[in-house]
Design a protein around this motif. Structure first.
Motif, PDB file in Angstrom:
ATOM      1  N   ILE A 123     -40.273 -46.570  98.343  1.00 27.66           N
ATOM      2  CA  ILE A 123     -39.651 -46.245  97.162  1.00 27.66           C
ATOM      3  C   ILE A 123     -40.444 -46.435  95.817  1.00 27.66           C
ATOM      4  CG2 ILE A 123     -37.535 -46.687  95.637  1.00 27.66           C
ATOM      5  CD1 ILE A 123     -36.171 -47.503  98.463  1.00 27.66           C
TER       6      ILE A 123
ATOM      7  N   SER B 225     -40.840 -46.465  91.612  1.00 28.20           N
ATOM      8  CA  SER B 225     -40.285 -46.616  90.490  1.00 28.20           C
ATOM      9  C   SER B 225     -41.181 -46.212  89.427  1.00 28.20           C
ATOM     10  CB  SER B 225     -39.535 -47.862  90.303  1.00 28.20           C
ATOM     11  OG  SER B 225     -39.098 -47.920  89.140  1.00 28.20           O
TER      12      SER B 225
ATOM     13  N   SER C 129     -36.151 -43.878  83.933  1.00 24.96           N
ATOM     14  CA  SER C 129     -36.691 -44.159  85.214  1.00 24.96           C
ATOM     15  C   SER C 129     -36.675 -43.010  86.099  1.00 24.96           C
ATOM     16  CB  SER C 129     -36.053 -45.503  85.887  1.00 24.96           C
ATOM     17  OG  SER C 129     -36.199 -46.402  85.264  1.00 24.96           O
TER      18      SER C 129
ATOM     19  N   PHE D  47     -36.806 -42.471  90.225  1.00 25.79           N
ATOM     20  CA  PHE D  47     -37.106 -43.052  91.508  1.00 25.79           C
ATOM     21  C   PHE D  47     -37.456 -41.935  92.572  1.00 25.79           C
ATOM     22  CE2 PHE D  47     -35.996 -47.227  90.269  1.00 25.79           C
ATOM     23  CZ  PHE D  47     -34.873 -47.048  89.266  1.00 25.79           C
TER      24      PHE D  47
ATOM     25  N   ARG E 261     -37.631 -41.940  96.479  1.00 31.11           N
ATOM     26  CA  ARG E 261     -37.391 -42.293  97.890  1.00 31.11           C
ATOM     27  C   ARG E 261     -38.012 -41.744  98.805  1.00 31.11           C
ATOM     28  NH1 ARG E 261     -32.669 -41.245  95.675  1.00 31.11           N
ATOM     29  NH2 ARG E 261     -32.379 -39.618  96.873  1.00 31.11           N
TER      30      ARG E 261
END
Lengths: 114, 114
Positions: free
Chosen positions: B18, B20, B73, B75, B77
């Protein structure tokens, strides 16, 4: 074409020469922008055209830089008396009239001033 | 101090991790928040677009905006090698003079290793 088209893709010139960079925006997009991206840096706003309104030239770094947009479509960015610090990728983007940030970019014109 | 700050990285992660990515900003007038992905020698392409605070999800990508902290942010995955690129955050304010005239971060370079 379907996307924003820029030419030339690469341009090498000698210090002091003038250069012209061309941008053909997406059909139907009334807003057109020029940005500059130096090596390892983010995008620096240069100039913005919206329809028939006066362009926003607030990002042009000096009076050696100018741009025009003919017929509300194709735009040309001109750099006179090029300097080595002008070396960068010049990116053109277009958007719909009332866009609030959704920009569609071309591949860029990579300028090298020797 | 820049209006938009972004950690340039580089960031290297193994496939499946993951990721960020983050930006902070200082201009409270920013209302529109974008993430662009830029592959090497290509123009940026819009990845995510968010208005005001909150979350937005699109497949493996989630964008978060916290206006109270002036922090956004992205993200990713189940990261893939094809996600290897530079990620640029961008922001714009409401108003005719600012519409589409985005302010960009310097970009974070991400490498996802197989």
């Amino acid at each position: 074409g379907a996307g924003v088209s820029q030419s030339p893709s690469n341009k090498v010139t000698e210090k002091g020469k003038d250069v012209e960079l061309r941008c053909d925006p997406i059909s139907g997009h009334t807003a057109l922008y020029w940005y500059r991206q130096s090596l390892g840096q983010g995008l620096e706003f240069l100039i913005y055209f919206q329809g028939n309104s006066a362009p926003d030239k607030s990002g042009l770094p000096s009076d050696r830089f100018s741009a025009e947009r003919t017929g509300g479509s194709v735009s040309t960015l001109t750099i006179q008396r090029t300097q080595q610090e002008d070396s960068a990728v010049y990116l053109c983007a277009s958007s719909l009239e009332f866009s609030t940030g959704e920009l569609f970019f071309g591949e860029g014109s990579r300028l090298t001033v020797l | 101090q820049k209006e938009v700050e972004q950690d340039p990285g580089p960031l290297s992660v193994p496939e499946g991790a993951i990721v960020s990515l983050n930006c902070t900003y200082s201009n409270s007038a920013f209302q529109y928040f974008m993430w662009y992905r830029q592959y090497s020698r290509k123009g940026p392409e819009l990845l995510m677009y968010t208005y005001s605070s909150g979350n937005k999800e699109d497949g493996r990508f989630t964008a978060q905006v916290d206006k109270s902290s002036k922090y956004i942010s992205l993200f990713i995955r189940d990261s893939q090698p094809s996600d290897s690129a530079t990620y640029l955050c961008a922001m714009s304010a409401v108003g005719d003079t600012n519409a589409g005239k985005s302010t960009f971060g310097d970009g974070t370079t991400l490498t996802v290793k197989p």
